[in-house]
Design an enzyme around this catalytic site. Structure first.
Site, PDB file in Angstrom:
ATOM      1  CG  ASP A  20      -2.908   0.752   6.429  1.00  0.00           C
ATOM      2  OD1 ASP A  20      -2.812   1.812   5.532  1.00  0.00           O
ATOM      3  OD2 ASP A  20      -3.377  -0.714   6.698  1.00  0.00           O
ATOM      4  N   GLY A  21      -5.508   3.142   6.114  1.00  0.00           N
ATOM      5  CA  GLY A  21      -6.084   3.136   5.889  1.00  0.00           C
ATOM      6  C   GLY A  21      -7.187   4.418   4.907  1.00  0.00           C
ATOM      7  NE  ARG A  24      -7.967  -0.646   2.932  1.00  0.00           N
ATOM      8  CZ  ARG A  24      -7.940  -0.306   4.504  1.00  0.00           C
ATOM      9  NH1 ARG A  24      -8.614  -1.351   4.963  1.00  0.00           N
ATOM     10  NH2 ARG A  24      -6.679  -0.364   5.146  1.00  0.00           N
ATOM     11  NE  ARG A  33      -4.676   4.735  -2.685  1.00  0.00           N
ATOM     12  CZ  ARG A  33      -4.174   3.892  -1.835  1.00  0.00           C
ATOM     13  NH1 ARG A  33      -5.064   2.939  -1.544  1.00  0.00           N
ATOM     14  NH2 ARG A  33      -3.566   4.068  -1.101  1.00  0.00           N
ATOM     15  CB  SER A  65       6.469   0.162   4.566  1.00  0.00           C
ATOM     16  OG  SER A  65       6.227   0.201   2.810  1.00  0.00           O
ATOM     17  CG  ASN A  68       3.900   1.748   1.577  1.00  0.00           C
ATOM     18  OD1 ASN A  68       4.252   2.503   2.906  1.00  0.00           O
ATOM     19  ND2 ASN A  68       3.257   1.008   1.470  1.00  0.00           N
TER      20      ASN A  68
END
Ligand code: IPE
Ligand code: IPE
Ligand code: MG
Length: 249
Positions: A20-21, A24, A33, A65, A68
């Site tokens: 994850d991440g 960001r 992104r 997921s 998602n």
């Protein structure tokens, strides 16, 4: 804790990671992104190499997921495209490293192209004997448990299974991770402390490691820290520390 204790559990047999991440990471650099996802592929390759070289038996990666699918269509399409190209590009190395690839999740939602890449990767690595690389795409822990439950319910309805005789092992055998050891070490990068519908049943006794490092920056030294954390745990599985030490003596 004595050194033999650390040694005994030094290497987790099964590592499960929520990568994850990415978003960001990109945002912090004023990039879209999707650039974070592209960069994340490098971290994924490094994690596969690290775990395979340490003798980990199974590595399960959460790539996308069930939830998602709610993301903007453009991001979902980029991710699906990335899975196709990464598979194409990485397959020769996975083959040469003797890695067995398995995808878990609802593949009905994928494009024909992605499905055929997945089939090819699974087919070409099926005879390998090294690390199991399990990639969770369009995966949800609740979906997994529902599927396993449905199988048992069908057998019960057909009269071949007595509901009262259903065991945890039977449910386990119907999960998409059947045949793999239970995860020993769970890692989530990117700072969140939640499971986000990952391996809900399978994580019952897993050691949980959370890192604030964003996935594209999660390199071998971060993995080393996670493995070090794992090696220092005393795994009691309900027993007392005294019982565990006595058994080890
Ligand atoms: C993880 O990174 C990759 C996927 C979920 C596909 P994110 O895209 O969730 O990154 P953040 O959490 O927004 O930073
Ligand atoms: C979980 O990450 C799924 C993957 C990393 C593939 P998310 O970033 O989607 O999780 P939430 O929605 O923030 O919990
Ligand atoms: Mg996220």
């Amino acid at each position: 804790m004595s050194s033999d204790v650390s040694h005994k559990h030094a290497i987790p047999r099964h590592v499960a990671i929520i990568m994850d991440g990415n978003g960001r990471w990109a945002r912090a650099r004023h990039l879209p992104r999707t650039e974070g996802h592209r960069q994340g592929v490098h971290a994924t390759r490094a994690a596969v190499r690290f775990c395979a070289s340490r003798g980990v038996e199974a590595l399960t990666l959460f790539a996308f997921s069930s939830e998602n699918w709610r993301r903007p269509a453009g991001e979902v399409n980029t991710l699906m495209g990335l899975f196709v190209t990464a598979l194409e590009k990485e397959l020769p190395e996975l083959e040469s490293r003797n890695i067995r690839v398995r995808f878990i999740g609802e593949r009905e939602n994928f494009s024909g192209k992605l499905r055929s890449r997945i089939d090819e990767a699974e087919r070409r690595t099926a005879g390998n004997t090294g690390m199991h690389l399990v990639i969770a795409v369009s995966y949800g822990g609740r979906w997994d448990i529902v599927c396993a439950t449905r199988r048992l319910a069908e057998q019960a309805a057909a009269g071949s299974l007595e509901p009262g005789s259903i065991t945890a092992e039977m449910l386990d055998a119907g999960l998409s991770t059947a045949g793999l050891p239970e995860p020993d070490l769970f890692i989530r990068t990117g700072g969140e402390r939640r499971l986000s519908n990952f391996l809900l049943w399978q994580l019952a006794y897993t050691e949980l490691f959370f890192s604030d490092v964003l996935w594209p920056d999660f390199d071998a030294s971060e993995l080393e820290a996670a493995f070090g954390f794992f090696a220092r745990r005393e795994r009691r599985f309900g027993r007392t520390g005294e019982q565990v030490s006595r058994e080890r003596a």
